[in-house]
Design a protein around this motif. Sequence first.
Motif, mmCIF file in Angstrom:
data_model
loop_
_atom_site.group_PDB
_atom_site.id
_atom_site.type_symbol
_atom_site.label_atom_id
_atom_site.label_comp_id
_atom_site.label_asym_id
_atom_site.label_seq_id
_atom_site.Cartn_x
_atom_site.Cartn_y
_atom_site.Cartn_z
ATOM 1 N N GLY A 28 -15.033 -49.362 -11.941
ATOM 2 C CA GLY A 28 -14.400 -48.977 -13.336
ATOM 3 C C GLY A 28 -14.638 -49.755 -13.588
ATOM 4 O O GLY A 28 -14.065 -48.625 -14.966
ATOM 5 N N HIS A 56 -11.161 -43.983 -9.105
ATOM 6 C CA HIS A 56 -12.175 -43.872 -7.572
ATOM 7 C C HIS A 56 -11.003 -44.784 -7.128
ATOM 8 O O HIS A 56 -9.643 -45.209 -7.476
ATOM 9 C CB HIS A 56 -12.949 -44.849 -7.575
ATOM 10 N N ALA A 82 -14.675 -42.635 -16.622
ATOM 11 C CA ALA A 82 -15.351 -43.017 -15.064
ATOM 12 C C ALA A 82 -14.041 -42.213 -14.613
ATOM 13 O O ALA A 82 -13.202 -41.803 -15.090
ATOM 14 C CB ALA A 82 -14.197 -44.514 -15.032
ATOM 15 N N PRO A 83 -14.580 -41.092 -12.954
ATOM 16 C CA PRO A 83 -14.207 -41.145 -12.524
ATOM 17 C C PRO A 83 -13.322 -41.977 -11.594
ATOM 18 O O PRO A 83 -13.545 -42.817 -11.528
ATOM 19 C CB PRO A 83 -15.477 -40.800 -11.586
ATOM 20 N N ALA A 124 -18.977 -40.282 -21.550
ATOM 21 C CA ALA A 124 -18.141 -39.227 -20.086
ATOM 22 C C ALA A 124 -17.545 -40.821 -19.161
ATOM 23 O O ALA A 124 -17.421 -42.186 -19.587
ATOM 24 C CB ALA A 124 -19.397 -39.748 -18.915
#
Lengths: 607, 314
Positions: B135, B239, B236-237, B234
């Motif tokens: 992350g 998680h 961070a997705p 973008a």
Amino acid sequence: MHTPWQAATALKTESKELRPLTGNEAIARAAWEAGVRVAAAYPGTPSTEVLENLATYPVEDLHAQWSTNEKVALDVAMGASFAGSRALCAMKHVGLNVAADAFMTATYIGVNGGLVLIVCDDPGIHSSQNEQDSRIYGQLANIPVLEPSDAQEAYDFTKLAFEISEQFDTPVIVRSTTRLSHTRSTVSVGERVEVPARVFLERPSKNVMIPAHARGRHLFVLERETKLKDFLATADITRIERGDTKFGVITAGTCYPYLREVLPNATVLKLGASWPLPDTLLREFCASVEQVFVVEELEPIIEKEVASLGIKVEGKRLFPRAGEFSPEVVRAGFVQAGLLPAPPSYNAWVPEPVVRPPVLCAGCPHTSSFMAVRASGARVAGDIGCYTLAVLDPLRGIDTCVAMGSSIGNAIGMAKAGETKPVVATIGDSTFLHAGLPALIDAVYNQANIAVVLLDNHITAMTGGQEHPGTGKTLRGEPAPQVDYEALIKACGVKWVKKVDSYDLAATHQALREAINYRGVAVLISNRPCVLDPIKIKGPPLEIITSQCTACQSCMNLGCPALTWSDEWFEGRHRVKIDPALCIGCTLCAQVCTIDCIKIASPAVTQ
Amino acid sequence: MNEQSNIAVNAESEPVAFNAALAEPTNVLIVGVGGQGVIMVSKVLASLAQAHGYEVKQSEVHGMAKRGGTVFSHVRFGPRVWSPTIAKGEADVLIALEWAEGLRWLPHLKRDTGVFICDTKRIVPPFACLSRRPGAPMRYSTETAEQVAAYVSEAYAIDATKMAEELGNERAANVVLLGALSTVLEFALPEWEKTVTAFVPKKTIAVNSAAFELGRNWIADAKSESPSADAAPAAAPAHTPYQPRLEITDAWCKSCEICVKLCPERCLKLNADRVVELVAPEKCTGCRLCEWLCPDFAIRVHLDTEAPAMEAAQ
Ligand code: SF4
Ligand code: SF4
Ligand code: SF4
Ligand code: SF4
């Protein structure tokens, strides 16, 4: 090399034409016009371009060469001077330390043909290992130190330096700094005047420094200093600019334009030479103003001299002793002194700057050597060159770095002191020839148990790709005999010598392991050209099959600038991508990829 | 031609024309990353100013610069120029060939009248990708073009690299920026063209002329267009946070040291029995490299869901 500047203005042939030149270009031009016959140097930022530019003048006019180190360069220039020709040698400040041994005797010997040293300091440490003030060497050697403040003066003072040198029988330093060497401004230039070579002076009492002769010459040096003071007190290069009488400022060199920028109307004594200093002139000037300031970069050389005359003077209390000056720094000093109002403060929004230190180039052949060195778990003595950058993350591969050629000597000491880890010295090819070779002989002679990694990238890379005795080319690009490292190293008595391809990571690891296991001096030659010089290498770029990448970051260990994070993630970590514009296709990342997902993007097409 | 994510702000205002008659020199700061052509831009400008009869000082810093470091060049011209460098807050124009470099030098720009022309090209240094924790953000500028626009009087974020790429020569990006610069300085167009032509390699004159035109027109167009948004990096997705835990089977470890040498975080060591051990569990990112590399399957990496009292290693 001819810069576009020269190409653009070369059409005019009139003398006294105006040209935009950098300080270094101006110095080279002036030396050529002054009839210099021999010029020598070892490349070092910011002095490098002096010789590179001298080499653009006709070979019939002068011999210009890269020497193996600064002491050799000075000896070569002295040789030319002995023979009666005008000679120049150029170096950066740390280079003068290397040349110091010959230099301190050169001052006793004086000159036959004019001898000028161009010494370029680096206040602010843009690319050096320290920030020393070379004017102190001038003081130590009792020789004049001329300090030009812009390219025009660099040109004028260099010409004058040859005159002073011959007139007073002394070597002369023209001191530049990074800011002057690399600042371009207009210079009015002239034509070359051939100076007929004098004949060799058959005077052993002057040319051969045995103690009996040296005692006499020391007295000469002191007398010469007095004469120089008188000369410099009235020379054209020293001037007083009268303005406000409340205070006066003494300054020299690149500080002068900064001072003028912030105090256009001040009374200024602009010294053309920062050593030796003419006492009478200093006294007169100081008496003519109510308060005296000295503005000088780095050490308080002028300030101390003025103070030693019993004059009350302000200097380093207001202006820092470390770092490069600028109009801001000079202004801040005078604000503190209460002579300038504080600049209006404004709310500057400063975005957090991105950390961008210099890094090894994409595909740099040093990368793999340092991967292997780091994996060896050795204690590593590093040296000066691009590869010094391997000290930074992620390579983090060297423990010490002192001066050109120090690594091997440092390694001997560590090994002899009983360092428990294996001891490795890393050194580049040019640095090895500069000052590493005597240390290697020392290592063999004293039977040190060390491994030396000779990082042979076939060029002097750090300063921008200069030739040296290992490249097979001269300064002027003509073919030259080439050092055979393996034979040379064997001849020093090294029994274990091996050459390895730096782009073969496994072979490099393996060979280094052998070198470390060998008891005694082992030399591993990591062999691959620099990717920038002499030709820019650009192979087919590699590509990461991002969907397969497990974000293990193994390839990121290389610190290759072509490798960055993509916008995709795996288990919370960034997947990696390759910038095809930067990648030169060295394949190192493919060699370390744990899952083999790095491939050549577009297989090379042969036509 | 500029349907990309370019923005221009203060579109309604006229370009700042710097008056030659003023005694104060004009200060142009050109910045970028090694290899981008910063010095070429400054040479063109300096030569142009000199041909105009101005006193010119141009000061650059190179040296280690070609190894991806930051490069900058100060150009000052006017009837009388003293200092070769531009003081903070005194640049009339800041022209940047790389986004983060443009931001770095913002404090040098004049607060009220400064013009900011910046390529949106991002050159991410290896240092920005150092933290490999799950992350972890990339350490590269997150400021948007709007934020910059609010700070300076006139700002142009121009995708010069992309424009040059489309012309078939990425290296002409600096000439696109010269074209943009030509709209804010007083020199006449033919003089610009003549000088640019003199400085680029003969074979590339055509592409560079086109690049110059593109940059020049882009500014004109930008002034009559509404600004569009800058592409934000973008995020961070999400998680599930985890703690890596290494399961080491002592009996299988053959002391080959491969994992020790290649662990990116250097958190493994061989212990006294020459068996691998996790010595700095706080550094381990759970990257699995050791698991992938071990020829004897002696290491397994478990990514346990984060729990306060979880032991990182056994
Ligand atoms: S200039 Fe050459 S030696 Fe230096 S970092 Fe780049 S590739 Fe390596
Ligand atoms: S092959 Fe890999 S390591 Fe080599 S230059 Fe390309 S990205 Fe960098
Ligand atoms: S080494 Fe391979 S798998 Fe690991 S991060 Fe790099 S590309 Fe991805
Ligand atoms: S998973 Fe293994 S290789 Fe990766 S950081 Fe942790 S110990 Fe090192």
